[in-house]
Design a protein around this motif. Structure first.
Motif, PDB file in Angstrom:
ATOM      1  N   SER A 196      -6.889  -2.039  10.252  1.00  0.00           N
ATOM      2  CA  SER A 196      -5.620  -1.854   9.537  1.00  0.00           C
ATOM      3  C   SER A 196      -4.770  -0.837  10.284  1.00  0.00           C
ATOM      4  O   SER A 196      -5.291   0.178  10.761  1.00  0.00           O
ATOM      5  CB  SER A 196      -5.889  -1.346   8.122  1.00  0.00           C
ATOM      6  N   ALA A 207      -5.763   6.412   9.262  1.00  0.00           N
ATOM      7  CA  ALA A 207      -5.183   7.668   9.732  1.00  0.00           C
ATOM      8  C   ALA A 207      -6.092   8.293  10.780  1.00  0.00           C
ATOM      9  O   ALA A 207      -7.298   8.433  10.548  1.00  0.00           O
ATOM     10  CB  ALA A 207      -5.010   8.617   8.549  1.00  0.00           C
ATOM     11  N   LYS A 236      -6.355  11.943   3.267  1.00  0.00           N
ATOM     12  CA  LYS A 236      -5.545  10.916   3.954  1.00  0.00           C
ATOM     13  C   LYS A 236      -6.059   9.596   3.430  1.00  0.00           C
ATOM     14  O   LYS A 236      -7.233   9.268   3.634  1.00  0.00           O
ATOM     15  CB  LYS A 236      -5.749  10.972   5.461  1.00  0.00           C
ATOM     16  N   SER A 237      -5.216   8.837   2.763  1.00  0.00           N
ATOM     17  CA  SER A 237      -5.745   7.631   2.133  1.00  0.00           C
ATOM     18  C   SER A 237      -4.600   6.707   1.723  1.00  0.00           C
ATOM     19  O   SER A 237      -3.455   6.888   2.157  1.00  0.00           O
ATOM     20  CB  SER A 237      -6.566   8.057   0.910  1.00  0.00           C
ATOM     21  N   LYS A 238      -4.950   5.729   0.895  1.00  0.00           N
ATOM     22  CA  LYS A 238      -3.925   4.806   0.401  1.00  0.00           C
ATOM     23  C   LYS A 238      -4.267   4.395  -1.025  1.00  0.00           C
ATOM     24  O   LYS A 238      -5.421   4.435  -1.438  1.00  0.00           O
ATOM     25  CB  LYS A 238      -3.892   3.554   1.283  1.00  0.00           C
ATOM     26  N   THR A 288     -13.961   3.405   5.213  1.00  0.00           N
ATOM     27  CA  THR A 288     -13.106   2.870   4.156  1.00  0.00           C
ATOM     28  C   THR A 288     -13.584   1.474   3.761  1.00  0.00           C
ATOM     29  O   THR A 288     -13.659   1.146   2.568  1.00  0.00           O
ATOM     30  CB  THR A 288     -11.643   2.804   4.644  1.00  0.00           C
ATOM     31  N   ARG A 310     -16.903   1.705   1.820  1.00  0.00           N
ATOM     32  CA  ARG A 310     -16.657   2.200   0.463  1.00  0.00           C
ATOM     33  C   ARG A 310     -16.027   1.107  -0.389  1.00  0.00           C
ATOM     34  O   ARG A 310     -16.387   0.904  -1.543  1.00  0.00           O
ATOM     35  CB  ARG A 310     -15.703   3.394   0.592  1.00  0.00           C
ATOM     36  N   ASP A 361     -24.003   7.908  10.223  1.00  0.00           N
ATOM     37  CA  ASP A 361     -23.070   8.681  11.028  1.00  0.00           C
ATOM     38  C   ASP A 361     -23.198  10.148  10.609  1.00  0.00           C
ATOM     39  O   ASP A 361     -22.787  10.516   9.514  1.00  0.00           O
ATOM     40  CB  ASP A 361     -21.638   8.175  10.760  1.00  0.00           C
ATOM     41  N   GLU A 414       0.846  -1.199   0.000  1.00  0.00           N
ATOM     42  CA  GLU A 414       0.000   0.000   0.000  1.00  0.00           C
ATOM     43  C   GLU A 414       0.876   1.241   0.000  1.00  0.00           C
ATOM     44  O   GLU A 414       1.837   1.305   0.765  1.00  0.00           O
ATOM     45  CB  GLU A 414      -0.868   0.054   1.270  1.00  0.00           C
ATOM     46  N   ASP A 443     -12.051   5.987  14.135  1.00  0.00           N
ATOM     47  CA  ASP A 443     -10.874   5.784  13.284  1.00  0.00           C
ATOM     48  C   ASP A 443     -10.449   4.318  13.224  1.00  0.00           C
ATOM     49  O   ASP A 443      -9.271   3.984  13.415  1.00  0.00           O
ATOM     50  CB  ASP A 443      -9.695   6.647  13.764  1.00  0.00           C
ATOM     51  N   SER A 444     -11.394   3.450  13.007  1.00  0.00           N
ATOM     52  CA  SER A 444     -11.046   2.033  12.857  1.00  0.00           C
ATOM     53  C   SER A 444     -11.111   1.601  11.391  1.00  0.00           C
ATOM     54  O   SER A 444     -10.843   0.441  11.078  1.00  0.00           O
ATOM     55  CB  SER A 444     -11.961   1.159  13.721  1.00  0.00           C
TER      56      SER A 444
HETATM   57  N1  LIG Z   1      -4.655   1.581   5.021  1.00  0.00           N
HETATM   58  C1  LIG Z   1      -4.778   2.908   5.048  1.00  0.00           C
HETATM   59  N2  LIG Z   1      -3.739   3.700   4.745  1.00  0.00           N
HETATM   60  C2  LIG Z   1      -3.837   5.054   4.798  1.00  0.00           C
HETATM   61  N3  LIG Z   1      -4.962   5.705   5.140  1.00  0.00           N
HETATM   62  C3  LIG Z   1      -6.032   4.953   5.453  1.00  0.00           C
HETATM   63  C4  LIG Z   1      -6.011   3.533   5.418  1.00  0.00           C
HETATM   64  N4  LIG Z   1      -7.231   3.076   5.785  1.00  0.00           N
HETATM   65  C5  LIG Z   1      -7.989   4.169   6.024  1.00  0.00           C
HETATM   66  N5  LIG Z   1      -7.289   5.298   5.824  1.00  0.00           N
HETATM   67  C6  LIG Z   1      -7.737   6.690   6.024  1.00  0.00           C
HETATM   68  O1  LIG Z   1      -7.901   6.873   7.425  1.00  0.00           O
HETATM   69  C7  LIG Z   1      -8.945   7.808   7.668  1.00  0.00           C
HETATM   70  C8  LIG Z   1      -9.949   7.198   8.630  1.00  0.00           C
HETATM   71  O2  LIG Z   1     -10.553   6.063   8.017  1.00  0.00           O
HETATM   72  P1  LIG Z   1     -12.118   5.846   8.030  1.00  0.00           P
HETATM   73  O3  LIG Z   1     -12.852   7.111   7.692  1.00  0.00           O
HETATM   74  O4  LIG Z   1     -12.398   4.663   7.200  1.00  0.00           O
HETATM   75  O5  LIG Z   1     -12.332   5.510   9.572  1.00  0.00           O
HETATM   76  P2  LIG Z   1     -13.691   5.474  10.379  1.00  0.00           P
HETATM   77  O6  LIG Z   1     -13.572   4.394  11.370  1.00  0.00           O
HETATM   78  O7  LIG Z   1     -14.862   5.414   9.455  1.00  0.00           O
HETATM   79  O8  LIG Z   1     -13.662   6.899  11.075  1.00  0.00           O
HETATM   80  P3  LIG Z   1     -14.766   7.553  12.075  1.00  0.00           P
HETATM   81  O9  LIG Z   1     -14.619   6.855  13.379  1.00  0.00           O
HETATM   82  O10 LIG Z   1     -14.400   9.006  12.149  1.00  0.00           O
HETATM   83  O11 LIG Z   1     -16.118   7.323  11.443  1.00  0.00           O
HETATM   84  C9  LIG Z   1      -9.539   8.147   6.305  1.00  0.00           C
HETATM   85  O12 LIG Z   1      -8.975   9.364   5.869  1.00  0.00           O
HETATM   86  C10 LIG Z   1      -9.089   6.990   5.420  1.00  0.00           C
HETATM   87  O13 LIG Z   1      -8.996   7.335   4.051  1.00  0.00           O
END
Ligand SMILES: Nc1ncnc2c1ncn2[C@@H]1O[C@H](COP(=O)(O)OP(=O)(O)OP(=O)(O)O)[C@@H](O)[C@H]1O
Length: 485
Positions: free
Chosen positions: A348, A352, A73-75, A171, A174, A193, A29, A166-167
């Motif tokens: 994972s 972020a 912030k992504s991958k 992602t 999606r 949410d 990644e 942030d778990s």
């Molecule tokens: N493997 C990865 N590498 C880099 N960034 C990532 C990775 N997985 C997720 N992210 C990024 O981390 C951030 C948080 O992820 P995500 O929104 O899926 O978490 P969430 O659990 O839905 O958050 P919340 O608790 O705020 O609803 C997002 O910006 C997402 O794009």
């Protein structure tokens, strides 16, 4: 999960804006963050020069330059290996895995394949239903609604994704939606949410059919407002969300209203699953608010299982939530008589964290984008001046946590300046409860309030008079800027 010693290349300082080449082996990644403070409005650009790569399940086209805006912030992930050409300012690292089994993506893929099997079974059921229907009809038999002679057959999987903050819930939602779409499926995706505001502004709960590709460059990777109809061109086919307005940030600020809206959304989702065979086969992916093992949060999750007839619950990175939900759900059945399957997956290590400022930037950017578009498509919102007497504005009760309070008529004042209001699909003479629970048809922003002349300047994404629609002034997100500068 990272393997000690193999792990990851430590984060690097923001690179100077030169072009770099990143080579990824299968399942590696490329994780990146475009700083909010990036000097360049355009953020970072990435070109896939060989191999294949995807962002949250949506594939990148070869040799196309993608621009990722500030605060992304992504991958990007590859299954086959890839070479990327990166320019612009971003903090990045490569997560390396020796074998696919070490990659946090493998469980996601396995889940997708398991869901595909269930979708196949739902399709076979549908065909059976149709067949029975013809037989019942031709034999003059008792033709029940589903034609199966014995109650309705379940739709495809209804998967709820939950976990702590942030778990990686969104992602995963999606990614599952994108992977289903890639093989021709048309799943429903719902987000309850209010902080997410999927395909809408923050402060809402929403659902939409995802039958087409998502926008890779969208900061929300396809869940943002750029994926909805607007007055400008769109990079990808638009989705048509059903949206309800909560007007608060956290569920616990008004659990009663949130449950009412989730009930409405759940009914819309079920009606869609009932009405559209293709959607019915693909089922539902449900993204949920961040939860903990606190009783209130578990009740919220249990409530969602019922409202959306969920039959698969994925818990990310929280054995505690998994255990508690298991206990609560083990004896429960869906309306179709299915048991509820719980799946516990590790989060994972790439997810972020986003601090308050980062989230605020996200919320503000979504509002700005709704009215003005983004770097790829500039929208020109319309301003109109209206008399206080020609609009009906309701406001959410001031007092959060008071679950008896309902919408009340707002006295228009300068305090409303720069707030974004939801325009409801209702009549101003409807009871406040009906207005509060009506679907949202769009949003407007209050650009200026002239109390002396009793006139409002209203910014809307489309031309034309507002019509006789009530508007709701929520409590969140608070305005941050004068949208007109
Ligand atoms: N493997 C990865 N590498 C880099 N960034 C990532 C990775 N997985 C997720 N992210 C990024 O981390 C951030 C948080 O992820 P995500 O929104 O899926 O978490 P969430 O659990 O839905 O958050 P919340 O608790 O705020 O609803 C997002 O910006 C997402 O794009």
């Amino acid at each position: 999960m990272s393997i000690p010693g193999l792990g990851q290349i430590p984060p690097q300082q923001p690179a100077t804006p030169t072009t770099r080449t990143i080579t990824l082996r299968p399942f590696w990644e490329w994780r990146f963050e475009v700083p909010r403070s990036s000097a360049s409005q355009a953020g970072a650009t990435v070109r896939l020069t060989s191999g294949t790569a995807e962002r949250d399940g949506t594939e990148l086209a070869l040799n196309h330059t993608y621009t990722f805006p500030r605060n992304t912030k992504s991958k990007l992930l590859t299954y086959t290996g890839a070479t990327l050409e990166v320019s612009g300012e971003c903090v990045d690292r490569v997560a390396q895995y020796n074998t696919p089994e070490d990659s946090p993506q493998l469980p996601v893929l396995n889940l997708h394949f398991a869901l595909q099997e269930l979708r196949g079974a739902a399709a076979a059921n549908n065909n059976n239903n149709n067949h029975n229907h013809i037989i019942n009809h031709s034999t003059g038999g008792n033709n029940d609604k589903h034609g199966d002679g014995g109650g309705s057959k379940p739709p495809g999987p209804r998967v709820m994704i939950c976990g702590e903050k942030d778990s990686g819930k969104t992602t995963m939602a999606r990614t599952l939606a994108a992977l289903a779409t890639r093989v021709g499926g048309q799943p429903l995706v719902a987000s309850v949410d209010p902080r997410e505001g999927m395909l809408a502004l923050p402060g809402t709960v929403s659902a939409a059919v995802f039958g087409t590709i998502m926008d890779v460059e969208d900061p929300a990777a396809g869940f943002g407002v750029s994926g909805t109809p607007s007055s400008g061109p769109s990079a990808v086919p638009v989705k048509l969300p059903m949206v309800y307005y909560f007007g608060r940030e956290r569920v616990d600020e008004d659990v009663r209203l949130w449950k009412q809206l989730v009930g409405k959304l759940g009914s819309s989702v079920k009606a869609k699953l009932e009405a559209d065979e293709v959607v019915r086969e693909a089922g539902l992916v449900l993204d949920t608010p961040a939860a903990s093992v606190a009783k209130g949060d578990l009740e919220v999750l249990e409530h969602l299982v019922k409202e959306f007839d969920v039959n698969i619950v994925v818990v990310l990175g929280s054995p505690g939530i998994h255990g508690e939900l298991q206990r609560r759900l083990e004896s429960q059945k869906t309306v179709y008589g299915e048991s509820i399957t719980l799946i516990s997956l590790e989060k994972s290590d790439g997810v972020a964290g986003r601090d308050k400022d980062s989230m605020k930037f996200t919320f503000d950017a979504a509002i700005k984008e709704y009215f003005f578009g983004d770097a790829k498509r500039t929208l020109s919102p319309f301003t109109q001046s209206v008399s206080f007497d020609d609009v009906t504005i309701f406001k959410s009760p001031d007092d959060p946590y008071n679950d008896q309070a309902i919408l009340e008529r707002a006295d228009i004042s300068a305090e409303m300046s720069h707030w974004t209001l939801a325009v409801m699909n209702a009549s101003p003479s409807d009871p406040p409860e009906a207005i509060q629970q009506a679907a949202v048809i769009g949003f407007v922003a209050i650009a200026d309030v002239d109390e002396d002349r009793r006139r409002l300047k209203i910014l809307s994404p489309v031309s034309g008079r507002l019509g006789n629609r009530p508007m709701v002034w929520g409590r969140w997100p608070e305005p941050y800027i004068n949208l007109l500068g």
